[in-house]
Design a protein around this motif. Structure first.
Motif, PDB file in Angstrom:
ATOM      1  N   GLN A 105     -27.053   3.251  54.543  1.00  0.00           N
ATOM      2  CA  GLN A 105     -28.130   1.927  54.473  1.00  0.00           C
ATOM      3  C   GLN A 105     -29.542   3.048  54.831  1.00  0.00           C
ATOM      4  N   VAL A 106     -31.217   2.388  54.447  1.00  0.00           N
ATOM      5  CA  VAL A 106     -31.772   2.755  54.583  1.00  0.00           C
ATOM      6  C   VAL A 106     -32.593   2.230  56.082  1.00  0.00           C
ATOM      7  N   THR A 107     -32.817   2.710  57.013  1.00  0.00           N
ATOM      8  CA  THR A 107     -33.551   2.085  58.349  1.00  0.00           C
ATOM      9  C   THR A 107     -35.352   2.658  58.490  1.00  0.00           C
ATOM     10  N   LEU A 108     -35.976   1.610  58.085  1.00  0.00           N
ATOM     11  CA  LEU A 108     -37.290   1.645  58.341  1.00  0.00           C
ATOM     12  C   LEU A 108     -37.853   1.633  59.558  1.00  0.00           C
ATOM     13  N   LEU A 109     -38.912   2.775  59.981  1.00  0.00           N
ATOM     14  CA  LEU A 109     -39.523   2.607  61.316  1.00  0.00           C
ATOM     15  C   LEU A 109     -40.799   2.430  60.831  1.00  0.00           C
ATOM     16  N   THR A 110     -41.477   1.247  61.601  1.00  0.00           N
ATOM     17  CA  THR A 110     -43.187   0.345  61.001  1.00  0.00           C
ATOM     18  C   THR A 110     -44.046   0.980  62.863  1.00  0.00           C
ATOM     19  N   GLY A 111     -44.810   0.740  62.497  1.00  0.00           N
ATOM     20  CA  GLY A 111     -45.688   0.820  63.300  1.00  0.00           C
ATOM     21  C   GLY A 111     -47.452   1.884  63.697  1.00  0.00           C
ATOM     22  N   ARG A 112     -48.009   1.298  64.554  1.00  0.00           N
ATOM     23  CA  ARG A 112     -49.280   1.811  64.179  1.00  0.00           C
ATOM     24  C   ARG A 112     -50.157   3.103  64.194  1.00  0.00           C
ATOM     25  N   SER A 113     -50.334   3.992  63.718  1.00  0.00           N
ATOM     26  CA  SER A 113     -50.214   5.020  64.085  1.00  0.00           C
ATOM     27  C   SER A 113     -50.705   5.814  66.020  1.00  0.00           C
ATOM     28  N   GLY A 114     -50.013   6.750  65.543  1.00  0.00           N
ATOM     29  CA  GLY A 114     -49.851   6.809  67.418  1.00  0.00           C
ATOM     30  C   GLY A 114     -49.009   6.307  67.904  1.00  0.00           C
ATOM     31  N   SER A 115     -47.829   5.628  67.664  1.00  0.00           N
ATOM     32  CA  SER A 115     -46.985   4.387  67.909  1.00  0.00           C
ATOM     33  C   SER A 115     -46.188   5.168  68.585  1.00  0.00           C
ATOM     34  N   GLY A 116     -45.800   6.930  68.224  1.00  0.00           N
ATOM     35  CA  GLY A 116     -44.487   7.598  68.215  1.00  0.00           C
ATOM     36  C   GLY A 116     -43.668   7.547  67.617  1.00  0.00           C
ATOM     37  N   LYS A 117     -44.061   7.216  66.145  1.00  0.00           N
ATOM     38  CA  LYS A 117     -43.039   7.462  65.007  1.00  0.00           C
ATOM     39  C   LYS A 117     -42.154   8.696  64.826  1.00  0.00           C
ATOM     40  N   SER A 118     -43.264   9.352  64.758  1.00  0.00           N
ATOM     41  CA  SER A 118     -42.953  10.536  64.510  1.00  0.00           C
ATOM     42  C   SER A 118     -42.151  11.253  65.154  1.00  0.00           C
ATOM     43  N   SER A 119     -43.007  11.369  66.341  1.00  0.00           N
ATOM     44  CA  SER A 119     -42.581  11.958  67.904  1.00  0.00           C
ATOM     45  C   SER A 119     -40.356  11.938  67.691  1.00  0.00           C
ATOM     46  N   LEU A 120     -40.909   9.989  67.501  1.00  0.00           N
ATOM     47  CA  LEU A 120     -38.545   9.731  67.175  1.00  0.00           C
ATOM     48  C   LEU A 120     -38.250   9.958  66.740  1.00  0.00           C
ATOM     49  N   LEU A 121     -38.904  10.394  64.701  1.00  0.00           N
ATOM     50  CA  LEU A 121     -37.905  11.436  64.199  1.00  0.00           C
ATOM     51  C   LEU A 121     -37.629  12.430  64.528  1.00  0.00           C
ATOM     52  N   ALA A 122     -39.136  12.961  64.666  1.00  0.00           N
ATOM     53  CA  ALA A 122     -38.575  14.460  65.124  1.00  0.00           C
ATOM     54  C   ALA A 122     -37.158  14.549  66.590  1.00  0.00           C
ATOM     55  N   LEU A 123     -37.006  13.874  67.743  1.00  0.00           N
ATOM     56  CA  LEU A 123     -36.525  14.096  68.040  1.00  0.00           C
ATOM     57  C   LEU A 123     -34.615  13.425  67.776  1.00  0.00           C
TER      58      LEU A 123
END
Length: 222
Positions: free
Chosen positions: A34-52
């Motif tokens: 399945q696809v799981t989606l992350l949302t949130g404002r710019s600077g909320s940490g989404k990209s950092s979480l994906l990197a981890l």
């Protein structure tokens, strides 16, 4: 697609950069198929979480697991589409996809055939021999998606994978990610595009480095 029955799990994630706390107390899980989606404002940490979630880096606290895999062992079975695409500008689209396959142990002819197949699926037949630096932002992003999908990863992480594309093309690219999930991959993507959020439940909102589930979206297979 190399299917895995293991769920990608992050537990108690905390990440800092100097004095700044990027992520705090984040728990996250994404299931295969399945696809799981992350949302949130710019600077909320989404990209950092994906990197981890991608494996190479480690949080200050907490852990990321895919079954018995952790750290670099997760990165070995993960494809990722970066915000900056991460392409080699002086290579062609074909060469960028091929080198990703060589790194996973594919042979020359098999890698070339797979690269052609993926670029065809992403509508890039006419520009596959063009240098990346001569391609539009949307074309570059499609190359990045092709490169991530080509090795048939168990985990596919897409960081705002539709930002440079028109609405129609965005939905086509999202369909490719959904196809990967149907073949057994664990797919996680982040987006700020409101028109796409309903297409990828379940979904998690990241707010100021803290994850929270969004109850208005229900888990289902794509």
């Amino acid at each position: 697609m190399s299917a895995s029955s293991a769920t990608l799990v992050a537990t108690g994630i905390r990440l800092t950069r100097g004095e700044r706390e990027i992520l705090r107390g984040v728990d996250f899980a994404a299931k295969p198929g399945q696809v799981t989606l992350l949302t949130g404002r710019s600077g909320s940490g989404k990209s950092s979480l994906l990197a981890l979630l991608a494996g190479p880096g480690l949080p200050d606290h907490g852990r990321v697991c895919l079954g018995e895999r952790e750290g670099h062992a997760i990165s070995d079975v993960t494809g990722i589409v970066l915000q900056g695409y991460g392409l080699v500008s002086l290579l062609t689209a074909m060469e960028n996809v091929e080198i990703a396959l060589y790194a996973r142990g594919w042979s020359g002819e098999d890698a070339r055939e797979k690269a052609r197949e993926m670029l065809h699926r992403l509508g890039l037949d006419e520009v596959r021999e063009h240098l990346i630096e001569r391609m539009s932002g949307g074309q570059q992003q499609r190359v990045a998606v092709a490169r991530a999908l080509a090795p048939n990863p168990q985990v596919l992480l897409a960081d705002e994978p539709t930002a440079e594309l028109d609405v129609t093309t965005r939905h086509l690219r999202v369909a490719e990610l959904a196809t990967a999930a149907r073949r057994g991959a664990t797919v996680v993507r982040d987006t700020r595009a409101k028109d796409l959020r309903a297409t990828a439940p379940p979904h998690m909102v990241v707010q100021r480095g803290k994850g929270a589930t969004q109850p208005s979206y229900h888990a289902q297979k794509n």
